[in-house]
Design a protein around this motif. Structure first.
Motif, PDB file in Angstrom:
ATOM      1  N   MET A 217      29.791  38.152  30.440  1.00 13.05           N
ATOM      2  CA  MET A 217      31.132  37.912  30.937  1.00 13.05           C
ATOM      3  C   MET A 217      31.058  37.037  32.191  1.00 13.05           C
ATOM      4  N   ILE A 218      31.980  36.111  32.299  1.00 15.23           N
ATOM      5  CA  ILE A 218      32.039  35.227  33.459  1.00 15.23           C
ATOM      6  C   ILE A 218      32.776  35.936  34.587  1.00 15.23           C
ATOM      7  N   ASP A 219      32.204  35.914  35.776  1.00 14.06           N
ATOM      8  CA  ASP A 219      32.841  36.507  36.956  1.00 14.06           C
ATOM      9  C   ASP A 219      33.482  35.384  37.763  1.00 14.06           C
ATOM     10  N   LEU A 220      34.755  35.170  37.547  1.00 12.16           N
ATOM     11  CA  LEU A 220      35.454  34.095  38.237  1.00 12.16           C
ATOM     12  C   LEU A 220      35.719  34.408  39.706  1.00 12.16           C
ATOM     13  N   ARG A 221      35.649  35.687  40.062  1.00 10.93           N
ATOM     14  CA  ARG A 221      35.988  36.121  41.419  1.00 10.93           C
ATOM     15  C   ARG A 221      37.383  35.619  41.811  1.00 10.93           C
ATOM     16  N   ALA A 222      38.277  35.645  40.841  1.00 14.40           N
ATOM     17  CA  ALA A 222      39.649  35.191  41.071  1.00 14.40           C
ATOM     18  C   ALA A 222      40.366  36.116  42.039  1.00 14.40           C
ATOM     19  N   HIS A 223      41.142  35.560  42.919  1.00 11.36           N
ATOM     20  CA  HIS A 223      41.916  36.362  43.857  1.00 11.36           C
ATOM     21  C   HIS A 223      43.394  35.990  43.822  1.00 11.36           C
ATOM     22  N   ASP A 224      43.750  35.034  42.954  1.00  8.05           N
ATOM     23  CA  ASP A 224      45.138  34.598  42.872  1.00  8.05           C
ATOM     24  C   ASP A 224      45.342  33.897  41.539  1.00  8.05           C
ATOM     25  N   VAL A 225      46.471  34.160  40.893  1.00  9.39           N
ATOM     26  CA  VAL A 225      46.854  33.469  39.670  1.00  9.39           C
ATOM     27  C   VAL A 225      48.280  32.996  39.858  1.00  9.39           C
ATOM     28  N   ARG A 226      48.530  31.718  39.631  1.00 13.18           N
ATOM     29  CA  ARG A 226      49.858  31.149  39.844  1.00 13.18           C
ATOM     30  C   ARG A 226      50.343  30.454  38.588  1.00 13.18           C
ATOM     31  N   SER A 227      51.583  30.712  38.241  1.00 16.21           N
ATOM     32  CA  SER A 227      52.211  30.054  37.099  1.00 16.21           C
ATOM     33  C   SER A 227      52.882  28.766  37.547  1.00 16.21           C
TER      34      SER A 227
END
Length: 124
Positions: free
Chosen positions: A1-11
Motif C-alpha cells: 500500500m502506498i503511504d501518501l501521508r495526505a493531510h488535506d483533500v480538496r475538491s
C-alpha cells in the motif's frame, strides 16, 4: 500500500458565472482565503475547496459536495431566505429529508447546478 501521508483533500467545483458563484459561497458562510481570475480557495469548518472559472454542464450536474451541519432545518430556512432575495439566479433548495443512511439532508443547488448535501447526522 502506498503511504501518501495526505493531510488535506480538496475538491474542485465548477462555476458557470465565477463572480456569482463566489458571492453565493461567501453568502453561505464559506470564507474566501485566496482568489485570482480563475480560481478561488474557500474554507468551511475544517475543510477547504476550490471554485474554478470552468464549467461543463454534465460535470456541474453531477458534482456534489457533502457538508455535515448542526441543523438541517435551520439551514433550509436560512438558505431559502438567501435564495428568496433573488441575488442568485439558478440556485435552489429543497426541504430537509430523512435519508435511509441516517442523515437529515437539506439539498441546495448552487447557481451552476452543483448539489450541496447539508447533512445533519442522527444523534442516536
Amino acid at each position: 500500500m502506498i503511504d501518501l501521508r495526505a493531510h488535506d483533500v480538496r475538491s474542485f467545483l465548477p462555476a458557470q458565472d465565477f463572480a456569482l458563484s463566489k458571492a453565493f459561497y461567501a453568502a453561505l458562510g464559506c470564507t474566501l482565503e485566496w482568489s485570482d481570475e480563475d480560481l478561488a480557495l474557500f474554507h468551511l469548518g475544517g475543510a477547504r475547496f476550490y471554485l474554478q472559472r470552468y464549467y461543463v454542464n454534465e460535470w456541474a450536474d453531477n458534482c456534489m459536495l457533502h457538508i455535515s451541519v448542526q441543523d438541517a432545518a435551520q439551514c433550509f430556512a436560512d438558505v431559502s431566505q438567501l435564495i428568496g432575495t433573488g441575488r442568485f439566479p439558478g440556485a435552489r433548495v429543497s426541504a430537509p429529508k430523512q435519508e435511509p443512511y441516517g442523515a437529515c439532508v437539506t439539498y441546495v443547488w448552487d447557481p451552476s447546478g452543483v448539489l450541496l448535501h447539508l447533512a445533519q447526522w442522527d444523534r442516536a
